[in-house]
Every structure is written in structure tokens, then in C-alpha cells.
Write a protein that holds these residues in place. Structure first.
Motif, PDB file in Angstrom:
ATOM      1  N   GLU A 253     -25.208  96.011 -19.228  1.00 58.97           N
ATOM      2  CA  GLU A 253     -26.489  96.922 -19.185  1.00 58.97           C
ATOM      3  C   GLU A 253     -27.697  96.165 -18.800  1.00 58.97           C
ATOM      4  O   GLU A 253     -28.599  96.666 -17.879  1.00 58.97           O
ATOM      5  CB  GLU A 253     -26.632  97.830 -20.636  1.00 58.97           C
ATOM      6  CG  GLU A 253     -27.613  98.766 -20.574  1.00 58.97           C
ATOM      7  CD  GLU A 253     -28.159  99.250 -21.844  1.00 58.97           C
ATOM      8  OE1 GLU A 253     -27.718  99.023 -22.928  1.00 58.97           O
ATOM      9  OE2 GLU A 253     -29.138  99.808 -22.072  1.00 58.97           O
ATOM     10  N   LEU A 254     -28.049  94.853 -19.289  1.00 59.00           N
ATOM     11  CA  LEU A 254     -28.754  94.333 -18.887  1.00 59.00           C
ATOM     12  C   LEU A 254     -28.842  93.905 -17.369  1.00 59.00           C
ATOM     13  O   LEU A 254     -29.694  93.940 -16.711  1.00 59.00           O
ATOM     14  CB  LEU A 254     -28.971  92.918 -19.868  1.00 59.00           C
ATOM     15  CG  LEU A 254     -30.240  91.745 -19.487  1.00 59.00           C
ATOM     16  CD1 LEU A 254     -31.537  92.511 -19.765  1.00 59.00           C
ATOM     17  CD2 LEU A 254     -29.767  90.688 -20.527  1.00 59.00           C
ATOM     18  N   GLY A 264     -36.809  97.181  -7.309  1.00 58.58           N
ATOM     19  CA  GLY A 264     -38.066  97.681  -7.197  1.00 58.58           C
ATOM     20  C   GLY A 264     -38.975  96.257  -6.849  1.00 58.58           C
ATOM     21  O   GLY A 264     -40.029  96.823  -6.046  1.00 58.58           O
ATOM     22  N   LEU A 267     -38.863  96.584  -3.295  1.00 59.71           N
ATOM     23  CA  LEU A 267     -39.791  97.329  -2.432  1.00 59.71           C
ATOM     24  C   LEU A 267     -41.240  96.714  -2.328  1.00 59.71           C
ATOM     25  O   LEU A 267     -41.875  97.111  -1.225  1.00 59.71           O
ATOM     26  CB  LEU A 267     -39.754  98.575  -3.181  1.00 59.71           C
ATOM     27  CG  LEU A 267     -38.574  99.642  -2.730  1.00 59.71           C
ATOM     28  CD1 LEU A 267     -38.677 100.981  -3.730  1.00 59.71           C
ATOM     29  CD2 LEU A 267     -38.834 100.092  -1.446  1.00 59.71           C
TER      30      LEU A 267
ATOM     31  N   TRP C  97     -43.182 103.757  -6.140  1.00 54.55           N
ATOM     32  CA  TRP C  97     -41.736 103.870  -6.650  1.00 54.55           C
ATOM     33  C   TRP C  97     -41.278 102.445  -6.947  1.00 54.55           C
ATOM     34  O   TRP C  97     -40.381 102.168  -7.929  1.00 54.55           O
ATOM     35  CB  TRP C  97     -40.773 104.588  -5.675  1.00 54.55           C
ATOM     36  CG  TRP C  97     -40.811 106.171  -5.696  1.00 54.55           C
ATOM     37  CD1 TRP C  97     -41.478 106.895  -4.727  1.00 54.55           C
ATOM     38  CD2 TRP C  97     -40.218 106.834  -6.771  1.00 54.55           C
ATOM     39  NE1 TRP C  97     -41.289 108.251  -5.541  1.00 54.55           N
ATOM     40  CE2 TRP C  97     -40.461 108.143  -6.386  1.00 54.55           C
ATOM     41  CE3 TRP C  97     -39.762 106.549  -7.974  1.00 54.55           C
ATOM     42  CZ2 TRP C  97     -40.149 109.080  -7.508  1.00 54.55           C
ATOM     43  CZ3 TRP C  97     -39.298 107.578  -8.775  1.00 54.55           C
ATOM     44  CH2 TRP C  97     -39.788 108.966  -8.515  1.00 54.55           C
ATOM     45  N   GLY C  98     -41.482 101.463  -6.066  1.00 47.43           N
ATOM     46  CA  GLY C  98     -41.152 100.051  -6.386  1.00 47.43           C
ATOM     47  C   GLY C  98     -41.607  99.768  -7.647  1.00 47.43           C
ATOM     48  O   GLY C  98     -40.802  99.194  -8.769  1.00 47.43           O
ATOM     49  N   VAL C  99     -43.005  99.967  -8.182  1.00 49.15           N
ATOM     50  CA  VAL C  99     -43.642  99.509  -9.315  1.00 49.15           C
ATOM     51  C   VAL C  99     -42.930 100.274 -10.252  1.00 49.15           C
ATOM     52  O   VAL C  99     -42.634  99.369 -11.452  1.00 49.15           O
ATOM     53  CB  VAL C  99     -45.170  99.820  -9.266  1.00 49.15           C
ATOM     54  CG1 VAL C  99     -45.780  99.504 -10.432  1.00 49.15           C
ATOM     55  CG2 VAL C  99     -45.637  98.962  -8.181  1.00 49.15           C
ATOM     56  N   LEU C 101     -39.863 101.452 -10.644  1.00 46.65           N
ATOM     57  CA  LEU C 101     -38.433 100.841 -10.813  1.00 46.65           C
ATOM     58  C   LEU C 101     -38.526  99.646 -11.680  1.00 46.65           C
ATOM     59  O   LEU C 101     -37.889  99.500 -12.580  1.00 46.65           O
ATOM     60  CB  LEU C 101     -37.623 100.846  -9.560  1.00 46.65           C
ATOM     61  CG  LEU C 101     -37.278 102.085  -8.757  1.00 46.65           C
ATOM     62  CD1 LEU C 101     -36.258 101.527  -7.478  1.00 46.65           C
ATOM     63  CD2 LEU C 101     -36.587 102.881  -9.604  1.00 46.65           C
ATOM     64  N   PHE C 102     -39.775  98.792 -11.349  1.00 50.04           N
ATOM     65  CA  PHE C 102     -39.581  97.504 -11.809  1.00 50.04           C
ATOM     66  C   PHE C 102     -39.953  97.722 -13.284  1.00 50.04           C
ATOM     67  O   PHE C 102     -39.323  97.094 -14.191  1.00 50.04           O
ATOM     68  CB  PHE C 102     -40.730  96.760 -10.970  1.00 50.04           C
ATOM     69  CG  PHE C 102     -41.118  95.199 -11.735  1.00 50.04           C
ATOM     70  CD1 PHE C 102     -40.046  94.120 -11.355  1.00 50.04           C
ATOM     71  CD2 PHE C 102     -41.957  95.052 -12.616  1.00 50.04           C
ATOM     72  CE1 PHE C 102     -40.223  93.098 -11.776  1.00 50.04           C
ATOM     73  CE2 PHE C 102     -42.104  93.776 -13.115  1.00 50.04           C
ATOM     74  CZ  PHE C 102     -41.136  92.727 -12.601  1.00 50.04           C
ATOM     75  N   ARG C 104     -39.580 100.285 -15.220  1.00 49.72           N
ATOM     76  CA  ARG C 104     -38.564 100.650 -15.651  1.00 49.72           C
ATOM     77  C   ARG C 104     -37.473  99.779 -16.288  1.00 49.72           C
ATOM     78  O   ARG C 104     -37.061  99.733 -17.498  1.00 49.72           O
ATOM     79  CB  ARG C 104     -37.931 102.165 -15.461  1.00 49.72           C
ATOM     80  CG  ARG C 104     -36.874 102.958 -16.235  1.00 49.72           C
ATOM     81  CD  ARG C 104     -35.873 103.655 -15.568  1.00 49.72           C
ATOM     82  NE  ARG C 104     -36.572 104.599 -14.576  1.00 49.72           N
ATOM     83  CZ  ARG C 104     -35.782 105.086 -13.710  1.00 49.72           C
ATOM     84  NH1 ARG C 104     -34.485 104.939 -13.261  1.00 49.72           N
ATOM     85  NH2 ARG C 104     -36.474 106.136 -12.984  1.00 49.72           N
ATOM     86  N   ALA C 105     -37.124  98.858 -15.378  1.00 46.51           N
ATOM     87  CA  ALA C 105     -36.196  97.948 -15.624  1.00 46.51           C
ATOM     88  C   ALA C 105     -36.725  97.018 -16.706  1.00 46.51           C
ATOM     89  O   ALA C 105     -35.807  96.696 -17.509  1.00 46.51           O
ATOM     90  CB  ALA C 105     -35.712  97.205 -14.364  1.00 46.51           C
ATOM     91  N   ALA C 108     -36.275  98.659 -19.951  1.00 47.84           N
ATOM     92  CA  ALA C 108     -35.098  98.814 -20.480  1.00 47.84           C
ATOM     93  C   ALA C 108     -34.411  97.522 -20.763  1.00 47.84           C
ATOM     94  O   ALA C 108     -33.507  97.296 -21.776  1.00 47.84           O
ATOM     95  CB  ALA C 108     -34.239  99.523 -19.383  1.00 47.84           C
ATOM     96  N   SER C 109     -34.856  96.377 -20.173  1.00 45.74           N
ATOM     97  CA  SER C 109     -34.115  95.037 -20.507  1.00 45.74           C
ATOM     98  C   SER C 109     -34.728  94.497 -21.844  1.00 45.74           C
ATOM     99  O   SER C 109     -34.043  94.002 -22.401  1.00 45.74           O
ATOM    100  CB  SER C 109     -34.563  93.920 -19.445  1.00 45.74           C
ATOM    101  OG  SER C 109     -34.277  94.434 -18.214  1.00 45.74           O
ATOM    102  N   GLY C 112     -33.541  97.924 -24.347  1.00 43.35           N
ATOM    103  CA  GLY C 112     -32.269  98.563 -24.361  1.00 43.35           C
ATOM    104  C   GLY C 112     -32.386 100.176 -23.660  1.00 43.35           C
ATOM    105  O   GLY C 112     -33.471 100.790 -23.878  1.00 43.35           O
ATOM    106  N   GLY C 113     -31.423 100.543 -23.389  1.00 45.89           N
ATOM    107  CA  GLY C 113     -31.382 102.056 -22.685  1.00 45.89           C
ATOM    108  C   GLY C 113     -31.357 103.040 -23.726  1.00 45.89           C
ATOM    109  O   GLY C 113     -31.618 104.235 -23.340  1.00 45.89           O
ATOM    110  N   GLY C 114     -30.941 102.811 -24.925  1.00 45.89           N
ATOM    111  CA  GLY C 114     -30.604 104.083 -25.773  1.00 45.89           C
ATOM    112  C   GLY C 114     -32.079 104.465 -26.248  1.00 45.89           C
ATOM    113  O   GLY C 114     -33.167 103.966 -26.142  1.00 45.89           O
ATOM    114  N   LEU C 214     -38.201 110.298 -15.949  1.00 46.84           N
ATOM    115  CA  LEU C 214     -37.488 111.264 -15.339  1.00 46.84           C
ATOM    116  C   LEU C 214     -37.836 112.813 -15.741  1.00 46.84           C
ATOM    117  O   LEU C 214     -37.693 113.725 -14.912  1.00 46.84           O
ATOM    118  CB  LEU C 214     -36.083 110.954 -14.929  1.00 46.84           C
ATOM    119  CG  LEU C 214     -35.793 109.828 -13.933  1.00 46.84           C
ATOM    120  CD1 LEU C 214     -34.200 109.651 -13.841  1.00 46.84           C
ATOM    121  CD2 LEU C 214     -36.543 109.899 -12.602  1.00 46.84           C
TER     122      LEU C 214
END
Lengths: 291, 251, 294
Positions: A253-254, A264, A267, C97-99, C101-102, C104-105, C108-109, C112-114, C214
Motif C-alpha cells: 500500500e505504501l 503528482g 506533473l 491535479w498534480g498537487v 495527487l501528491f 493525497r499520496a 495516505a502514506s 494509511g488508506g483506511g 473524490l
């Protein structure tokens, strides 16, 4: 290892067709489609619908190939003469609406459970089909890009009002580009369904749209080889995440999140330091071979 | 004959044009002068279909031009240049010239795929015509430069050349001489004389009174969205109201 | 009926506070900032960290979360958008969008995604036959306060006047000596902290997830579009209109009206209504619009 290479080439070829589709829309014409995953999903679900309803494979191909351009025309109708911001919003919304429909209406192709599709058992055949589709898409895009049609599309990209004062109807040209590029993406979707053998709405999110955008922006939106190069880089990173996770002993996941973050960042960095992407648009020279 | 009849256009309280009528004859150059904000560019926009008037209509040789559709106005033979030249800046000078011509068969996907020879033949003729026009406007040596790389004056010449490639019946020129060096202005004047000799209609918006006096057969003066005078250049020069409106004194 | 109104009001409040930030930045910088919704997610996680992980009081956690998000927004502008002021609006949209995504990642890092839930037990209330919680009241009140404060800022302070001038005519504002870059930083701070606040409220009402952008994306952008992309308070009204449309359409028994079988629009179709309203508004607006020559 050979299996992985074949799979990777197949995926790169399929996603390159999506990249070429975006190259025609954005790189040549300047249309910002934030729902690029939609024509891909429509094609895939054409195959999914056929499979879920016991129809032959050919019917799925036909549904995918015909429904995609029709839906494309439907989507650009409201966006047609509006500013690019609205175009981006409408395509984004349309892509999400399609995914939500597939998610919430199980009668079409299994809803959230998804549906299985005939899977091409011979992986080399799948790869050859994908490469053939990529070849055809690239030839078509090249033909358009180097023609008077490509020239006037670039004029619209630079200045839509100029195109109109030169007697061209920008909306009609936008429609043409949408039909062509969405059909390509739809065919890629049909093939994707038969390569993967299983479809669920989770495979067609906004995230997939931005995977394609990252690839196209990185490679160079206005350059055909650039688009394929960008897709190869991005898609290779995407399919090898699992191996990277195993090798580095980081949780899967990580690793996936780090990959998303990298995309991201790519981009943003491309826009900051190499706005035309890795490969630039070739200059049309008057003494060049004019075939 | 290009006729604008009783054109009115307002932005809320602000009246850009009120009841403006002009008539431009073939083989004549009609000058359109007036202070900044008097509605000259707006009038050109209306003539070229870029803005839809609240009232009034435009006819060319007796045919009514549907309002607010720039590509249709262009197809009817009305061409316009802009104060700040509109060019495809990341295309070469030659490519810009090529799109100035009416749509060639190669802009249709059908012809591209199934009539390649016709496309090729037409392209060759088009290239020759575009190069000839580039020689005429004096930009042939820069055919392969990006349009963006030209000087401001050259960009104005290029957009005039693009316009001529389309061989429009009526040419609307928005300040072609502003910010252009005298040598290039002389080239523009020669071109416009030739266009007039071909019997076309020219409407020229210009602040350079020398150029107006030199070229124009008739002049219309706009102030605050209204026609305040019209006549030959000599008559206009003698008209006190006009001079006052230019000098900004109350009329 | 009262229940529908109450529900709509609360949902509109959650959406509105995020939407007005998008309209604010559009009015000044002229591009649709898709990273804005991600600011809301970042703000929600920050508030959650202060409150649930560090055990700080709830009000302080929310305010600090909002302020920190505002800081992140300003930093994003300095690092990215300030260097790209000259590029086309399309380019800025893609970069945003790039910002997103970054960010969000990154979230999440770290987390965690839960899904996570704010550990709150709001008191249930009822009024005129409608049921809601103390939290609903707080959300609505906070949004109203925030909108009021923004109105005061824009119309009663010097900075607000400067910001409005910058939105109305940037060139003129610059020649009149308005410090454009400082005003733009202020705009990012206000927009970012409002997004942070809105995201926190949204997460308190539902739950916390890195990809909750989202979930918010379509309703938020639909609200901004309905209000007019560059109208700050129009976005708030747009949120209200959208929320009412969604809740009314979902609660009305259309089936009985049309066929005699009871049937109403399933709740999963909320986003259809969001996009549908947006498209409808765009179609209506297109009629009036003609090509404008610059």
C-alpha cells in the motif's frame, strides 16, 4: 520474466493508445479532457455487457466502438462553446457519472461485483493485438498530425477565435476530434477487457485519467513519440510496483501511495522545468517531404 | 457593398454603439476614426460576427450576414485583422499563411484517408500560393520561423498576408500601422492600394492620420458610439467638431 | 419536509465552505484549482491529529487544523503556482491535479488508506419534527460565521478592497500600486484555511479517508459552477441550491406520482444530480453567451 515482459508490453501498448487519444485532443487541439478514462471504460464495458448477457465477442466490440463516439458527442454538446474550465469540469463529471452508473446498476455488467469477460488465453496473441492497435492508432494520429487538418487543429489550440475568423467552425472540428480520439480509446478499452478478463468500476476512476495525463504531459503532449515514451515510463512504473514492494520490503500500500505521489510530483515538475515535456512538437518545415 | 445598418450594442449601462450605420463600397477604402473607446473595434467585431449587436444588421452585397457567428461571416467573405495580431504563435510563418486560405480538402478526414492524391495536389498549389504571398509581403526569408519570433510590425504584416490568402470580399483592418516602423507601413500601403485596385471592400481603423489621408476615399468619425461626421479626408480635416472630439474638448 | 430542509442546510454548509475557496481563487487567478478539495482532506487529517491523536480540545484542534492548512496552501502557491503565473489556465488546472495527487499520496502514506472516525458523540436534538445533532448545528453555525467573516474581510477592510480590485481588473490594480503577490498570498491563506475547516466538518459528519476528495469533488465543483465560477458568495448559494435539489429529488416518491409503484431516486445517485445540475446550468448559460473578442 518473459511473461512479465509480454504483459508489460501489452499494457504499455494499450495505454499508449489512450495517450494518443489524449494527444489528439489536448496536444493537437487543446481540449482539456479530465474524463479521459470514460471512453476507455465505455469500450471495456461494451465487452463487459456482451459477456454478461451472453452475446458474442463481436457484439461487444461493436457496442464499444459505436457507443464511445456517440457518448463523446453527447458529452461535448453542453461543453461545446464554453471556456476550457467548464469543458474540464463536464468531462470529469461525465467520467464519474459513467463509473457510478456501472457501480450502481448491476444489470449492465455486474455492478460493484464486476463481471468476467472472455480472456485471451494466448498472451503473445494479446500482445500482438495490442501492438497492432497501437500501430494503427499511431499511423492515424501521424496522418492527422502532419496534414492540413492537424494544422488547423493546432490553430484552434493556439487561438480558437483566430480559427473562427478564418472561416472554420471550431465546434465542428472539436466534434471530429472527439469522435476520432474517443473511438480509439474505446477500442483500447475493448481490448483491455479481453486482455484482463475481468472488469469492475474500480478500474476506471479519476486516478486512471491522471495516470494518462501524467504520461502525456511527461512525454510531451504535442509529440506522438513523446506520448508513447511517456506512457512506457509511467505504465512500467505502474505495473512494476508489486516487484518494487517485494524487493524493498515496503508494504504494498505504501509503495502504491509513493508511486501516486511521484506521478503528482512529475506533473508539477514537468510544468515547472520542461513545459513541453520530454519530446517537443516537431517543427513543420517548408522544405520537408510533403507527403 | 458592405452595409451596417443601425447597429446598437451596449454592456449594461455602457453604450458601445448606438444606431451606427456605415456603407463601404467595393474598390474603395473606408476609414474609421475616432478616439479610443469610441466603438471602432466593437463595430469591426460586429461586422465580423464576433459580437452580436442588440439591434441592426449587416449585409454584404445584399446578403444578410447572420449575427454572432464569426466562421459564417468569414465564409461569406468578411475577413478581419486585430489590433494585437492573432496568430498561431507556435506555428511557423508559412503554416500561418496556409491556414489563411479557405479550408483545403486536407482538412477533411475523409479526404485525408481516401483521397490522399487530391490532398497532396491541393497542398502543393497552396504552398506555392503561400510562398508567393510571403514574397509579396516581404516575409519569405522567415517562412520557417515561428510566428512568435517575428517583430510586432512583421506580425501585423503576417496577419494581413493571412487575410489576403483567404481572398475575402471585404477586409476589416484594425490599426495595422500602430507601432509599426515606417518602412513596413509603406509596404502595407502598397498592399492596400493593390487590394483596392482589385475591387475589394476595405474598412480601415487607424489613428495614423497621414495613412488615413493618404489611403482612404471616405472617412467616418465615431465618438462615444455614434457617427459624428463622414466625408472625404479633406472634409473631415476641416470639420471642427471632429477636431474637438479628438482633442477631448466638449463638443 | 422540515427534515429535508434541515438535512439540506447542513450538507450545504459542509460543501459551501469548501466551494467559496475555489470561487475565491478562480476570481483572482482565473483557473479551477482542483488541489483545493485536497486541501480540505489535509485539513481534516490535521484536525484529527490534534484532536484524536494528541488529545487537544476540539475547538482548538479545528482552528489549528484550518490555520495550518492555510499555511500549506500559501506554501503550495510559493513553491508551484507562483512560478507558473504566466502559463495558460489549462496548464494550471493540470498542475493543480498534480498537487492534489501528491498531497493525497502524502496523507495516505502517513495515515494509511483506511477510514477513520472522529471520536465525537454529539447530543441528539429535535425541532419541529426534524431530527439532528448538536454537531449539525455547530457545522451550520461555523459555516455561517465563516461566510460572514469573509464578507467583512472583503467589503470592510482595505485588504479586502484590494483583493476585489485584483479580481476585477488585475492590470489596473497593479498599476494602482496594489501589492498583488501579497494579496494573492492572503487569498491562498483564506481559501486554504476555509478548505481545512470545511474538510474537518465534512469528516466529522461522515468519516476520514485519504480519497474523500473524490467524494467531495463533484458536489463542490457543481456548487461553484451553479453559483458562477468567480462569484464567491454565489458558491455558497450554489451549495444550498444543489443540496436542496439532491435531498428533494431523493426524498420525493417519483414512482407513485408517475406509475403508482412507490419508487424514489436511490441515494447512491446523489452525484448524478450534482453533475446533472451542473450540466443543466451550463446549457442554460450558454444561450446568453456569444463569442467575445478580446
Amino acid at each position: 520474466m518473459i511473461d512479465f515482459a509480454i504483459f508489460a508490453v501489452t499494457m504499455i501498448a494499450i495505454w499508449s493508445v489512450l495517450g494518443i487519444s489524449l494527444h489528439l485532443q489536448f496536444g493537437l487541439t487543446g481540449l482539456v479532457n479530465f474524463g479521459q478514462v470514460m471512453p476507455f471504460a465505455v469500450g471495456a464495458y461494451g465487452a463487459g455487457f456482451a459477456a454478461a448477457h451472453g452475446l458474442p465477442i463481436a457484439a461487444g466490440i461493436a457496442i464499444g466502438a459505436l457507443l464511445t463516439p456517440l457518448l463523446g458527442l453527447l458529452v461535448i454538446q453542453p461543453a461545446g462553446r464554453l471556456a476550457q474550465d467548464y469543458w474540464a469540469l463536464v468531462t470529469l463529471g461525465a467520467g464519474e457519472i459513467f463509473r457510478l452508473t456501472m457501480l450502481n446498476v448491476p444489470a449492465i455488467a455486474g455492478g460493484v461485483e464486476g463481471t468476467t469477460v472472455y480472456r485471451i488465453a494466448d498472451r503473445s496473441l494479446a500482445m500482438l493485438l495490442a501492438l497492432a492497435l497501437l500501430g494503427a492508432a499511431a499511423l492515424l494520429a501521424r496522418r492527422i498530425g502532419r496534414s492540413p487538418l492537424g494544422r488547423i487543429l493546432r490553430v484552434l489550440r493556439e487561438d480558437e477565435t483566430l480559427g473562427a475568423t478564418l472561416g472554420r467552425n471550431p465546434f465542428a472540428l472539436h466534434r471530429l476530434v472527439t469522435v476520432v480520439s474517443w473511438t480509439l480509446a474505446g477500442l483500447a478499452g475493448v481490448l483491455y477487457a479481453h486482455v484482463v478478463g475481468y472488469l469492475s468500476p474500480g478500474a476506471f476512476t479519476v486516478g486512471e485519467t491522471f495516470l494518462i495525463w501524467t504520461a502525456v504531459v511527461l512525454g510531451g503532449p504535442a509529440s506522438l513519440p513523446g506520448v508513447v515514451l511517456g506512457t512506457a515510463v509511467v505504465e512500467l512504473t505502474a505495473v512494476s510496483t508489486r516487484f518494487v514492494a517485494q524487493w524493498s520490503h515496503l508494504p504494498f500500500e505504501l509503495t502504491a501511495n509513493l508511486r501516486l505521489g511521484t506521478f503528482g510530483l512529475v506533473l508539477v515538475l514537468v510544468f515547472l522545468f520542461r513545459p513541453d515535456g520530454l519530446l517537443r512538437e516537431a517543427k513543420a518545415r517548408s522544405d520537408a517531404d510533403r507527403r | 457593398m458592405l452595409i451596417a445598418a443601425d447597429i446598437a450594442l451596449s454592456y449594461g449601462e455602457l453604450h458601445a454603439l448606438r444606431g451606427v450605420s456605415i456603407a463601404a463600397e467595393p474598390g474603395r477604402i473606408l476609414g474609421l476614426v475616432g478616439p479610443n473607446g469610441s466603438g471602432k473595434s466593437t463595430l469591426l467585431n460586429v461586422l465580423a460576427g464576433l459580437q452580436r449587436p442588440d439591434n441592426g444588421n449587416v449585409t454584404l452585397d445584399g446578403r444578410t450576414i447572420p449575427p454572432g457567428l464569426p466562421h459564417v461571416a468569414a465564409q461569406h467573405g468578411i475577413g478581419r485583422t486585430f489590433q494585437v495580431p492573432r496568430l498561431a504563435r507556435r506555428l511557423t510563418v508559412l503554416q500561418n499563411m496556409l491556414v489563411g486560405a479557405p479550408p483545403p480538402p486536407g482538412e477533411s478526414l475523409w479526404h485525408l484517408l481516401f483521397r490522399p492524391r487530391q490532398v497532396r495536389r491541393h497542398e502543393r498549389a497552396l504552398h506555392a500560393a503561400a510562398m508567393a504571398m510571403l514574397h509579396r509581403i516581404g516575409l519569405a526569408h522567415q517562412a520557417d520561423d515561428y510566428a512568435d519570433a517575428l517583430s510586432g510590425g512583421q506580425q501585423k504584416l503576417l496577419s494581413m498576408g493571412m487575410l489576403l490568402m483567404g481572398a475575402p470580399r471585404a477586409l476589416l483592418l484594425d490599426e495595422p500601422a500602430a507601432g509599426v516602423n515606417p518602412a513596413l507601413i509603406a509596404r502595407q500601403i502598397d498592399l492596400l492600394r493593390a487590394v483596392r485596385a482589385e475591387g475589394r471592400i476595405v474598412v480601415l481603423v487607424e489613428h495614423n492620420m497621414e495613412m488615413v489621408a493618404d489611403l482612404c476615399d471616405r472617412v467616418v468619425v465615431l465618438d462615444a458610439g455614434e457617427v459624428i461626421a463622414s466625408g472625404t479626408p479633406a472634409e473631415i480635416r476641416a470639420d471642427h467638431r471632429v477636431m474637438r472630439s479628438y482633442l477631448g474638448e466638449p463638443a | 419536509m422540515t427534515q429535508i430542509l434541515v438535512d439540506s442546510l447542513v450538507y450545504a454548509a459542509e460543501i459551501a465552505i469548501i466551494a467559496i475557496g475555489i470561487a475565491l481563487s478562480y476570481s483572482v487567478l482565473r483557473f479551477a484549482n482542483f488541489a483545493h478539495v485536497q486541501f480540505a482532506v489535509v485539513g481534516a487529517y490535521l484536525s484529527y491529529t490534534f484532536f484524536a491523536l494528541l488529545g487537544w480540545p476540539v475547538v482548538a484542534s479545528v482552528i489549528l487544523g484550518a490555520v495550518a492548512t492555510g499555511g500549506i496552501a500559501v506554501a503550495t502557491d510559493r513553491l508551484v503556482f507562483a512560478r507558473l503565473r504566466g502559463i495558460s489556465p489549462d496548464g494550471k488546472m493540470i498542475v493543480s491535479w498534480g498537487v492534489a495527487l501528491f498531497l493525497r499520496a502524502a496523507v495516505a502514506s502517513v495515515f494509511g488508506g483506511g477510514a477513520r472516525v472522529f471520536p465525537l458523540q454529539p447530543a441528539p436534538l429535535s425541532f419541529a419534527g426534524a431530527y439532528f445533532t448538536m454537531q449539525d448545528v455547530t457545522v451550520a453555525a461555523a459555516t455561517l460565521l465563516a461566510i460572514g467573516a469573509l464578507h467583512l474581510l472583503l467589503y470592510r477592510t482595505k485588504a479586502g478592497t484590494a483583493l476585489r480590485a485584483l479580481a476585477g481588473n488585475p492590470d489596473l490594480a497593479r498599476t494602482r500600486g496594489i501589492p498583488a503577490e501579497r494579496m494573492i498570498a492572503l487569498m491562498w491563506f483564506v481559501g486554504g484555511s476555509y478548505a481545512g475547516l470545511g474538510g474537518t466538518l465534512f469528516a466529522m459528519q461522515t468519516r476520514l479517508q485519504p480519497n474523500m476528495d473524490l467524494i467531495m469533488l463533484l458536489p463542490v465543483f457543481s456548487a461553484v459552477t451553479i453559483g458562477g465560477l468567480d462569484r464567491v458568495f454565489g458558491a455558497a448559494l450554489g451549495a444550498l441550491a444543489l443540496s436542496l435539489a439532491q435531498n428533494l429529488l431523493i426524498s420525493v416518491d417519483l414512482g407513485s406520482l408517475l406509475t403508482g409503484q412507490p419508487w424514489s431516486v436511490p441515494t447512491q445517485f446523489r452525484d448524478f444530480i450534482a453533475v446533472g445540475t451542473m450540466v443543466l446550468i451550463l446549457l442554460l448559460r450558454r444561450r446568453g453567451a456569444t463569442a467575445q473578442a478580446r
